[in-house]
Design a protein around this motif. Structure first.
Motif, PDB file in Angstrom:
ATOM      1  N   UNK A   7       0.859  -1.183   0.000  1.00  0.00           N
ATOM      2  CA  UNK A   7       0.000   0.000   0.000  1.00  0.00           C
ATOM      3  C   UNK A   7       0.895   1.232   0.000  1.00  0.00           C
ATOM      4  N   UNK A   8       0.664   2.163  -0.938  1.00  0.00           N
ATOM      5  CA  UNK A   8       1.609   3.265  -1.129  1.00  0.00           C
ATOM      6  C   UNK A   8       1.046   4.652  -0.845  1.00  0.00           C
ATOM      7  N   UNK A   9      -0.263   4.791  -0.616  1.00  0.00           N
ATOM      8  CA  UNK A   9      -0.836   6.113  -0.391  1.00  0.00           C
ATOM      9  C   UNK A   9      -0.638   6.567   1.053  1.00  0.00           C
ATOM     10  N   UNK A  15     -12.996   4.291   0.235  1.00  0.00           N
ATOM     11  CA  UNK A  15     -14.013   3.793  -0.695  1.00  0.00           C
ATOM     12  C   UNK A  15     -14.336   2.321  -0.408  1.00  0.00           C
ATOM     13  N   UNK A  16     -13.432   1.626   0.265  1.00  0.00           N
ATOM     14  CA  UNK A  16     -13.609   0.235   0.699  1.00  0.00           C
ATOM     15  C   UNK A  16     -13.690  -0.769  -0.458  1.00  0.00           C
ATOM     16  N   UNK A  17     -13.363  -0.337  -1.671  1.00  0.00           N
ATOM     17  CA  UNK A  17     -13.473  -1.240  -2.824  1.00  0.00           C
ATOM     18  C   UNK A  17     -12.516  -2.426  -2.713  1.00  0.00           C
ATOM     19  N   UNK A  43      -2.341 -13.265  -3.301  1.00  0.00           N
ATOM     20  CA  UNK A  43      -1.730 -12.595  -4.454  1.00  0.00           C
ATOM     21  C   UNK A  43      -2.572 -12.737  -5.716  1.00  0.00           C
ATOM     22  N   UNK A  44      -3.851 -12.423  -5.590  1.00  0.00           N
ATOM     23  CA  UNK A  44      -4.765 -12.578  -6.726  1.00  0.00           C
ATOM     24  C   UNK A  44      -4.892 -11.309  -7.557  1.00  0.00           C
ATOM     25  N   UNK A  45      -4.428 -10.173  -7.055  1.00  0.00           N
ATOM     26  CA  UNK A  45      -4.441  -8.846  -7.689  1.00  0.00           C
ATOM     27  C   UNK A  45      -5.813  -8.208  -7.813  1.00  0.00           C
ATOM     28  N   UNK A  46      -6.841  -8.809  -7.207  1.00  0.00           N
ATOM     29  CA  UNK A  46      -8.185  -8.222  -7.311  1.00  0.00           C
ATOM     30  C   UNK A  46      -8.266  -6.874  -6.602  1.00  0.00           C
ATOM     31  N   UNK A  47      -7.497  -6.703  -5.538  1.00  0.00           N
ATOM     32  CA  UNK A  47      -7.485  -5.420  -4.826  1.00  0.00           C
ATOM     33  C   UNK A  47      -6.844  -4.329  -5.678  1.00  0.00           C
ATOM     34  N   UNK A  48      -5.802  -4.707  -6.415  1.00  0.00           N
ATOM     35  CA  UNK A  48      -5.107  -3.738  -7.259  1.00  0.00           C
ATOM     36  C   UNK A  48      -6.029  -3.235  -8.356  1.00  0.00           C
ATOM     37  N   UNK A  49      -6.760  -4.147  -8.964  1.00  0.00           N
ATOM     38  CA  UNK A  49      -7.690  -3.777 -10.023  1.00  0.00           C
ATOM     39  C   UNK A  49      -8.827  -2.892  -9.506  1.00  0.00           C
ATOM     40  N   UNK A  50      -9.193  -3.089  -8.245  1.00  0.00           N
ATOM     41  CA  UNK A  50     -10.336  -2.339  -7.700  1.00  0.00           C
ATOM     42  C   UNK A  50      -9.964  -0.944  -7.227  1.00  0.00           C
ATOM     43  N   UNK A  52      -9.130   2.639  -7.397  1.00  0.00           N
ATOM     44  CA  UNK A  52      -9.154   3.757  -8.341  1.00  0.00           C
ATOM     45  C   UNK A  52      -7.987   4.721  -8.126  1.00  0.00           C
ATOM     46  N   UNK A  53      -7.462   4.754  -6.911  1.00  0.00           N
ATOM     47  CA  UNK A  53      -6.383   5.693  -6.589  1.00  0.00           C
ATOM     48  C   UNK A  53      -5.007   5.124  -6.883  1.00  0.00           C
TER      49      UNK A  53
END
Length: 396
Positions: A7-9, A15-17, A43-50, A52-53
């Protein structure tokens, strides 16, 4: 192993996406910052795709910083990358461009993918029980974490890219000094197999990088020069989930793609509702590995491209011994908790859960009320995180 997704922000937009997208409830929001539980992350990357930021990123390495460490450099290119090429001529030009990045060898291992695919089909003919075939690290982590009773159903195969890396090391042993093996990956899960930057010391692969990371470079280096390529039809087909349905044999074969669909079928399998099936071929990505997050083509066009590539393929398969690919899947209980202790913890969680509203609204920063209850039992949170409960308490 080191975390794959970071997590980099400086702060979250709430937004809880990503929390809702995570299939294993590995993500929580605490103190306005996203936390990822590495024990739960697959490590499914679904969080990365969701996101927006673009606040969730994959740990990556720049190849230019590492290549000077080796006397001889080999890159293993995933078979699913062929879904990105409109024709075979373009594929050969791109493989030549990859070599110009500074590699002494560019190796595609569709013959190994094909050999393991055919071996999967062969093995189920001699079995009376359900078998599961997955060359996806994400799926295997999901099974070990959430469906441990099915681990024994997994076919004992290593990942094709690991088999390819081992064969390269054996072939080049004592010939070229220090050999560096790189893996060009189509998805997050396969990147985690490498030693760097993920600390997987059991791997034969030194470094992993994404297709999307180097695509701009190889696109600039591409010209009319072509690499020699010989691709395996069975290997090309095996990275597409659809082809599993055309398996020849007496036992039924079913392929499932997409994490949500995989979870549904694994739940059925746990309760014996898939026992009539001979083999489940499981893919985390939609349409199979051609749906990998790092590929630049979409899986629908990619499926058409694979059809076109089949016309340029042959039926050659790698000659593999059992020792080349055999790998038993084992459960690792890092916490060494006894069944009695697990039941005691389950009871405590249930007791805490009964005091929560169980709306599963996510406003507390946890995926659902059970996840919050688990954190309360582990002394990582308290019931003040629950906004509904706070509101009701104030109302009283």
């Amino acid at each position: 192993m080191k975390p794959t997704i970071c997590y980099t922000l400086p702060s979250c937009k709430n937004c809880l996406k990503c929390i809702r997208a995570c299939p294993t409830e590995a993500i929580t929001l605490k103190n306005n910052e996203i936390k990822i539980d590495q024990k739960k992350c697959i490590d499914c990357d679904m969080c990365i795709e969701s996101c927006d930021s673009r606040g969730l990123k994959i740990t990556n390495e720049h190849i230019t910083k590492t290549m000077s460490q080796y006397d001889y450099r080999v890159i293993l290119v995933s078979t699913s990358i062929f879904s990105d090429f409109k024709n075979f001529g373009e594929a050969k030009k791109m493989f030549k461009a990859i070599e110009r990045l500074g590699f002494d060898e560019v190796v595609q291992y569709s013959d190994i993918e094909g050999a393991l695919y055919m071996e999967s089909m062969h093995q189920i003919e001699n079995e009376n029980s359900l078998k599961i075939s997955s060359f996806c690290p994400t799926i295997n982590r999901l099974i070990k974490q959430s469906y441990p009773t099915l681990v024994d159903n997994l076919l004992p195969f290593n990942y094709p890219v690991e088999v390819a890396a081992k064969k390269v090391r054996d072939r080049l042993a004592d010939q070229h000094g220090k050999v560096g093996i790189y893996s060009l990956c189509e998805c997050v899960g396969k990147m985690t197999l490498a030693k760097h930057p993920y600390d997987n010391e059991d791997s034969f692969i030194d470094h992993a990088m994404s297709v999307s990371h180097i695509f701009p470079k190889i696109n600039r280096l591409k010209n009319e020069d072509e690499a020699e390529l010989r691709i395996s039809q069975e290997g090309i087909q095996s990275v597409v989930s659809d082809f599993y349905h055309f398996a020849q044999g007496t036992r039924p074969v079913v392929s499932i793609s997409g994490i949500d669909n995989v979870k549904k079928v694994l739940e059925l399998a746990e309760f014996g509702h898939m026992d009539e099936i001979g083999l489940l071929g499981l893919f985390a990505c939609y349409k199979g590995c051609i749906g990998g997050y790092f590929l630049w083509s979409n899986p629908f066009i990619g499926r058409l491209n694979i059809d076109q590539m089949v016309g340029h393929s042959t039926h050659h398969l790698a000659l593999l011994n059992n020792e080349d690919y055999f790998k038993e899947h084992e459960l690792i209980d890092e916490e060494h908790i006894s069944m009695k202790e697990k039941m005691q913890r389950f009871k405590k969680i249930s007791e805490v859960l009964s005091t929560l509203p169980q709306f599963d609204c996510g406003a507390c920063g946890f995926p659902n009320c059970r996840a919050l209850a688990e954190q309360i039992v582990d002394n990582e949170a308290d019931d003040s995180y629950c906004r509904v409960k706070r509101r009701d308490d104030h109302a009283d």
